[in-house]
Design an enzyme around this catalytic site. Structure first.
Site, short mmCIF file in Angstrom:
data_model
loop_
_atom_site.label_atom_id
_atom_site.label_comp_id
_atom_site.label_asym_id
_atom_site.label_seq_id
_atom_site.Cartn_x
_atom_site.Cartn_y
_atom_site.Cartn_z
N ASP A 223 0.96 -1.34 -0.10
CA ASP A 223 0.09 -0.04 -0.06
C ASP A 223 0.87 1.24 0.07
O ASP A 223 1.72 1.52 0.82
CB ASP A 223 -1.03 0.03 1.35
CG ASP A 223 -1.91 -1.25 1.11
OD1 ASP A 223 -1.98 -1.59 0.28
OD2 ASP A 223 -2.70 -1.16 2.35
N ASP A 378 -13.22 -3.81 -1.07
CA ASP A 378 -13.08 -3.37 0.03
C ASP A 378 -14.35 -3.49 1.01
O ASP A 378 -14.81 -2.64 1.26
CB ASP A 378 -12.58 -2.02 0.36
CG ASP A 378 -11.32 -1.76 -0.70
OD1 ASP A 378 -10.37 -2.87 -0.40
OD2 ASP A 378 -11.13 -0.52 -1.43
O1 1PR Z 1 -10.57 3.09 -4.94
O2 1PR Z 1 -9.57 2.22 -7.33
O3 1PR Z 1 -8.86 4.36 -6.15
O4 1PR Z 1 -8.36 2.17 -5.32
C1 1PR Z 1 -7.72 2.41 -4.17
C2 1PR Z 1 -7.01 1.11 -3.63
O5 1PR Z 1 -6.58 1.34 -2.46
C3 1PR Z 1 -8.00 -0.07 -3.27
O6 1PR Z 1 -7.67 -1.23 -4.00
C4 1PR Z 1 -8.22 -0.27 -1.83
O7 1PR Z 1 -8.18 -1.44 -1.45
C5 1PR Z 1 -6.81 0.37 -1.33
N1 1PR Z 1 -6.84 1.19 -0.07
C6 1PR Z 1 -7.38 2.26 -0.08
N2 1PR Z 1 -7.25 2.74 1.24
C7 1PR Z 1 -6.50 1.79 2.00
C8 1PR Z 1 -6.03 1.79 3.25
O8 1PR Z 1 -5.53 0.76 3.86
N3 1PR Z 1 -6.27 2.92 3.99
N4 1PR Z 1 -5.79 -0.15 1.21
C9 1PR Z 1 -6.34 0.74 1.15
C10 1PR Z 1 -6.01 -1.57 1.18
C11 1PR Z 1 -5.62 -3.76 1.84
C12 1PR Z 1 -4.95 -4.77 1.37
C13 1PR Z 1 -3.83 -5.12 2.24
C14 1PR Z 1 -4.37 -6.18 2.97
C15 1PR Z 1 -3.53 -7.08 3.46
N5 1PR Z 1 -5.08 -2.42 1.55
O9 1PR Z 1 -4.66 -4.91 0.05
O10 1PR Z 1 -2.70 -4.92 1.72
O11 1PR Z 1 -5.51 -6.00 3.71
O12 1PR Z 1 -3.23 -6.63 4.66
P1 1PR Z 1 -2.44 -7.49 5.90
O13 1PR Z 1 -2.01 -8.76 5.23
O14 1PR Z 1 -1.47 -6.53 6.69
O15 1PR Z 1 -3.71 -7.81 6.73
P2 1PR Z 1 -9.42 3.06 -5.88
#
Ligand code: 1PR
Length: 524
Positions: A223, A378
């Site tokens: 991320d 999400d």
């Molecule tokens: O909405 O098309 O602009 O895309 C934004 C992207 O950013 C989406 O794919 C969304 O999942 C991601 N995103 C937005 N905010 C966050 C955040 O964390 N605040 N991250 C975020 C999402 C989730 C996972 C993470 C897993 C594994 N990250 O991909 O890597 O949950 O984590 P873990 O193994 O530590 O539990 P758009």
């Protein structure tokens, strides 16, 4: 000097990077004469058979390409660059291929998860110089929904099993063409390209496998966002909250971490530009730079997400989601992942009951192929006392809600979990598949960063609802969680972030435990 036929439909950057990394000079084909005068030609094809043949025809490349191949000079075709050699494809009825070889290109039978995405093996049917230095036990990266059926069986260099056994590469004299992507298959794939470049003479009869198996993929996710000082950092949230004591957590530099995971055996790397929903990515150039630099060092598939949507800037200039995706592909991405925009597209679809033909999912998959479009979901649990309390598909859960509720549905969110919408993860995934998405990246806000393990109930219900591959994400805390998700569900891949960033578990350890439990992985 290698001449590379780029007809503009996908990620040729990684092929160029791989060839240059091996010491070759690469010249891009600009006109028909460049094909006619080539000494050695590489043709990496991606996307759709119809659009590929249309572009080749429009640019006047078909005749010189046929001439070139007939001349017997070295030729390496990749993926669609293999399929193009045949007469026709079920992907584009009525459209003629190059017809160098007799035979058709067919779609995988129904019932198989399609596209066939991931690392699979090869059964070597004849000795070949391109396998010099390999033992035949390797896995290579495949991503396709169609396969070749050559009439002349002597052409077949390798076969692969995916539901059926099919020809996964051909060789005739100096012509080699593979369905798998050597440029995305790590060091073993680079070895094949090197053998081609060096015109390796020695051909070793390799070990012949009895059967090949698609490996379960282990994906490292980064991320990425700017911290308060303006530096692009890899961060990690707890249930999507990436701040600790008010500061954005900084877990490292994107390119360095991606390169580390590549070396440690990640089967794929995913970058999520998590503030892409508010920062327009084409203005946020550091992310494109990250991709360019990463694709010079990392030879496994790269997915990028964040901000893939239509956008009008403050001067009124319009950019389409397709343009944004194109820029990502040109910079080295193999797939793009769409989050917030997918939810809005599905809402519209559910309202009208019709596809517009204009959505980012439809347009990008039409040009770059379904396999290039991942939907990042999400979702968050919404508990209910009874299935009657919601119109959404509901599951009976082993983990009751705060008031003892025994049922829940999974609400999709946009803007990084900030806004819940009236769409559930199952419906979203099904509609996106119908619109042309090739894969689902299934996160879970409740589990993200908790180390509690994947949400098996969510993953199972989504996987059972679609025919495209699903990547389980969020909550991995130990290797046994990967064993659990692959034993309890049919997902093709599992993704983790926190445990890898914090060095709590190594990818090799995850793979070792999976193998001990009889789950096929790609050997590192
Ligand atoms: O909405 O098309 O602009 O895309 C934004 C992207 O950013 C989406 O794919 C969304 O999942 C991601 N995103 C937005 N905010 C966050 C955040 O964390 N605040 N991250 C975020 C999402 C989730 C996972 C993470 C897993 C594994 N990250 O991909 O890597 O949950 O984590 P873990 O193994 O530590 O539990 P758009």
């Amino acid at each position: 000097m290698i001449t590379l036929l780029d007809y503009g439909a996908g990620n040729v950057r990684s092929v160029i990077n791989a060839l240059e990394g091996l010491g070759a000079s690469v010249k891009l084909v600009e006109g028909p004469d460049d094909i006619a005068s080539a000494e050695s030609l590489v043709f990496p094809g991606v996307g759709n058979f119809r659009s590929m043949m249309g572009i080749l025809d429009g640019k006047g490349f078909i005749a010189p390409l046929k001439e070139y191949i007939k001349s017997g000079r070295p030729f390496f075709g990749i993926c669609l660059g293999l399929q193009a050699l045949f007469e026709e494809s079920e992907e584009a009825p009525g459209i003629k291929g190059l017809g160098i070889f007799k035979g058709k290109v067919r779609r995988f039978p129904r019932g198989l998860s399609c596209p066939h995405i991931g690392w699979n093996g090869i059964i070597i049917r004849k000795p070949s110089r391109i396998f010099h230095g390999l033992d035949g036990n390797e896995k290579f990266y495949f991503v396709h929904s169609y396969f070749i059926e050559p009439e002349d069986k002597d052409l077949v260099l390798t076969e692969t099993d995916y539901g059926i056994r099919y020809a996964s590469s051909v060789q005739k004299g100096n012509l080699v063409a593979t369905q798998f992507h050597p440029e995305k298959s790590g060091e073993k794939g680079l070895r094949i390209l090197r053998n081609f470049l060096e015109n390796q003479k020695e051909s070793i009869p390799p070990l012949v496998l009895q059967k090949t198996r698609l490996a379960k993929r282990i994906i490292a996710c980064l991320d990425v966002r700017s911290n308060d000082q303006g530096d692009l950092v890899v961060t990690k949230g707890d249930q999507y909250d990436v701040r600790e004591k008010g500061e954005v957590r900084n877990l490292g530099k994107p390119v360095e971490l991606a390169a580390r995971y590549y070396k440690e055996g990640a089967d794929e790397i995913t970058f999520l530009n998590i503030t892409g929903f508010r920062d327009f990515p084409l203005k946020d150039m550091p992310m494109l730079e990250v991709l360019k630099r990463t694709s010079r060092e990392v030879f496994v598939p790269l997915t990028i997400g964040g901000g893939i949507r239509d956008y009008t800037d403050k001067d009124g200039r319009f950019y389409s989601a397709l343009q944004v995706a194109a820029e990502y592909f040109r910079s080295g991405a193999d797939k793009v992942s769409i989050g917030s925009d997918a939810v809005l597209i599905v809402e519209e679809y559910l309202k009208t009951g019709k596809a517009t033909g204009e959505s980012s999912i439809e347009l990008i998959s039409m040009v770059y192929g379904n396999q290039a479009v991942v939907i990042s979901v999400d979702p968050r649990r919404v508990y209910v006392s009874s299935p009657k309390d919601t119109s959404h598909p509901c599951i009976e859960t082993k983990f009751p809600g705060p008031n003892g509720e025994r049922y829940c549905w999974y609400q999709c969110t946009i803007k990084g979990g900030r806004e819940g919408r009236d769409v559930d993860a199952i419906t979203l995934s099904k509609v996106c598949e119908e619109l042309g998405a090739g894969e689902i990246l299934l996160n879970c806000i409740d589990r993200d960063g908790t180390n509690m393990g994947f949400d098996i109930e969510l993953i199972k219900s989504v996987k059972e609802a679609v025919n495209i591959p699903v990547i389980a994400s969020s909550g991995a805390g130990c290797p046994e969680h990967f064993v659990e998700v692959f034993k309890e569900t049919d997902v093709e891949a599992a993704l983790a972030a926190g445990i890898f960033h914090r060095k709590e578990v190594e990818i090799a350890e995850v793979k070792r435990v999976l193998m001990e439990n009889g789950i096929e992985t790609r050997p590192i």
